[in-house]
Write a protein that holds these residues in place. Structure first.
Motif, PDB file in Angstrom:
ATOM      1  N   LEU A  90     -44.770  32.714 -27.308  1.00  0.00           N
ATOM      2  CA  LEU A  90     -43.362  32.384 -27.135  1.00  0.00           C
ATOM      3  C   LEU A  90     -43.117  31.677 -25.806  1.00  0.00           C
ATOM      4  O   LEU A  90     -42.356  30.708 -25.727  1.00  0.00           O
ATOM      5  CB  LEU A  90     -42.516  33.652 -27.221  1.00  0.00           C
ATOM      6  N   HIS A  98     -38.772  32.445 -31.873  1.00  0.00           N
ATOM      7  CA  HIS A  98     -38.666  33.895 -31.988  1.00  0.00           C
ATOM      8  C   HIS A  98     -39.627  34.403 -33.045  1.00  0.00           C
ATOM      9  O   HIS A  98     -40.094  33.654 -33.902  1.00  0.00           O
ATOM     10  CB  HIS A  98     -37.228  34.346 -32.299  1.00  0.00           C
ATOM     11  N   CYS A  99     -39.936  35.671 -32.952  1.00  0.00           N
ATOM     12  CA  CYS A  99     -40.831  36.319 -33.914  1.00  0.00           C
ATOM     13  C   CYS A  99     -40.048  37.392 -34.646  1.00  0.00           C
ATOM     14  O   CYS A  99     -39.321  38.180 -34.030  1.00  0.00           O
ATOM     15  CB  CYS A  99     -42.022  36.944 -33.191  1.00  0.00           C
ATOM     16  N   ILE A 150     -35.444  40.589 -35.525  1.00  0.00           N
ATOM     17  CA  ILE A 150     -36.004  39.956 -34.338  1.00  0.00           C
ATOM     18  C   ILE A 150     -36.862  40.948 -33.552  1.00  0.00           C
ATOM     19  O   ILE A 150     -36.391  42.013 -33.158  1.00  0.00           O
ATOM     20  CB  ILE A 150     -34.899  39.410 -33.423  1.00  0.00           C
ATOM     21  N   ALA A 189     -39.023  39.601 -30.917  1.00  0.00           N
ATOM     22  CA  ALA A 189     -39.062  39.004 -29.579  1.00  0.00           C
ATOM     23  C   ALA A 189     -38.610  37.561 -29.673  1.00  0.00           C
ATOM     24  O   ALA A 189     -38.707  36.931 -30.726  1.00  0.00           O
ATOM     25  CB  ALA A 189     -40.472  39.085 -29.002  1.00  0.00           C
ATOM     26  N   MET A 190     -38.099  37.041 -28.551  1.00  0.00           N
ATOM     27  CA  MET A 190     -37.720  35.640 -28.490  1.00  0.00           C
ATOM     28  C   MET A 190     -37.897  35.143 -27.063  1.00  0.00           C
ATOM     29  O   MET A 190     -37.909  35.940 -26.120  1.00  0.00           O
ATOM     30  CB  MET A 190     -36.274  35.445 -28.947  1.00  0.00           C
ATOM     31  N   ASN A 191     -38.082  33.830 -26.922  1.00  0.00           N
ATOM     32  CA  ASN A 191     -38.198  33.310 -25.572  1.00  0.00           C
ATOM     33  C   ASN A 191     -36.810  33.014 -25.008  1.00  0.00           C
ATOM     34  O   ASN A 191     -35.792  33.102 -25.702  1.00  0.00           O
ATOM     35  CB  ASN A 191     -39.116  32.085 -25.513  1.00  0.00           C
ATOM     36  N   ALA A 210     -34.594  30.451 -26.759  1.00  0.00           N
ATOM     37  CA  ALA A 210     -33.893  30.940 -27.956  1.00  0.00           C
ATOM     38  C   ALA A 210     -32.644  31.719 -27.568  1.00  0.00           C
ATOM     39  O   ALA A 210     -31.619  31.656 -28.259  1.00  0.00           O
ATOM     40  CB  ALA A 210     -34.823  31.817 -28.782  1.00  0.00           C
ATOM     41  N   GLU A 211     -32.705  32.446 -26.462  1.00  0.00           N
ATOM     42  CA  GLU A 211     -31.534  33.176 -26.003  1.00  0.00           C
ATOM     43  C   GLU A 211     -30.409  32.219 -25.624  1.00  0.00           C
ATOM     44  O   GLU A 211     -29.230  32.505 -25.853  1.00  0.00           O
ATOM     45  CB  GLU A 211     -31.903  34.043 -24.800  1.00  0.00           C
TER      46      GLU A 211
END
Length: 293
Positions: free
Chosen positions: A128, A137-138, A145, A147-149, A152-153
């Motif tokens: 990520l 995101h994963c 969700i 996790a996200m980088n 992405a947030e």
């Protein structure tokens, strides 16, 4: 975690994974979408059903009409790979629909997956992080969700909202802010729903799927209307365009990847064009400066 590319996951199938009612409903919906006249059957005023009749499907597939009827009615009828292949041809199923049919029937469909031996195994966080400034995101299960980088947030603040609850489907069907920012929301929502249906078929024993389907059926008119149509899709790349009040127009090509060792997870990467990457890069830089101050 290994992300070689898009592919049908290797799953364990068996009698305990068969949902006869869901299988029958899917076959009935597919039968209704077939052009009977194009398949060589007469179409006149006396035809009361859309698409093919049950006996016509049975004829095309080379099976007993009574047996097909019992299968579509959701009765406990076992099916072989050969029969499913014949039914797929009779019902004019796409590759995605054929895979969904096999999954619902609890039959393993042979798939060739090429994996390079030189691929490095890296962690989810590393994957990520390396993708920034492209949002990524994963998800696992019913698109929860994991996790996200940071990109992405910034690009999808709705995922943190109460309505989304960390779930992609909730964001799509319940968050008005996301709907307003996404150009051609209806097309995007239908495409995501079709892909979700495929994942639902592969993991139908996961109670989270049924809980989410029930929740969205009650809270979203569009979901309630589209879910019974039994449309299925795959993880093909898709183009998305957002009109963000702060960042401006953002254009992405969305790509999906599944780790070979854990097909229940999906890595989604929003590959931005040059302008989009520039705007997200600037936003990330500003955010980083704000944290330091």
């Amino acid at each position: 975690m290994n992300y070689p590319g898009i592919g049908t996951p290797t799953l364990k199938y068996g009698e305990d994974m068969i949902d006869h009612e869901e299988l029958g409903a899917f076959m009935k919906a597919c039968r209704a979408r077939v052009d009977a006249e194009a398949m060589g059957f007469p179409v006149g005023k006396r035809r009361r059903v859309a698409g093919l009749r049950r006996e016509e499907v049975a004829e095309l597939a080379g099976i007993s009409p009574d047996w097909y009827t019992r299968l579509e009615q959701g009765r406990d009828v076992g099916v072989s790979r050969r029969v499913l292949e014949c039914l797929s041809k009779a019902l004019q199923l796409s590759e995605a629909e054929m895979g969904h049919l096999f999954a619902l029937a609890g039959v393993q469909r042979p798939v060739e997956t090429a994996v390079s031996s030189s691929e490095a195994v890296v962690s989810q966080a590393e994957v990520l992080e390396a993708l920034s400034p492209n949002p990524a995101h994963c998800v696992s299960g019913p698109w929860d969700i994991e996790a996200m980088n940071m990109a992405a947030e910034v690009a999808f603040p709705e995922l943190h909202g109460k309505k989304a609850g960390g779930n992609v489907m909730r964001m799509i069907f319940r968050d008005e802010g996301f709907r307003e920012r996404l150009a051609d929301w209806e097309s995007h929502a239908k495409q995501c729903l079709a892909t979700f249906r495929t994942l639902y078929g592969r993991q139908m024993r996961d109670p989270r799927f049924r809980q989410l389907v029930n929740e969205l059926t009650l809270s979203s008119e569009e979901f309630a209307a589209w879910w019974p149509r039994q449309h299925v899709g795959d993880l093909s790349p898709a183009s998305k365009r957002f009109i963000d009040p702060v960042l401006g127009e953002l254009r992405f090509t969305v790509r999906f990847f599944q780790p070979t060792e854990d097909p229940g997870r999906i890595l989604t990467v929003f590959m931005g064009d040059a302008y989009t990457q520039q705007r997200l890069g600037e936003a990330l830089a500003d955010r980083s400066i704000g944290w330091k101050e």
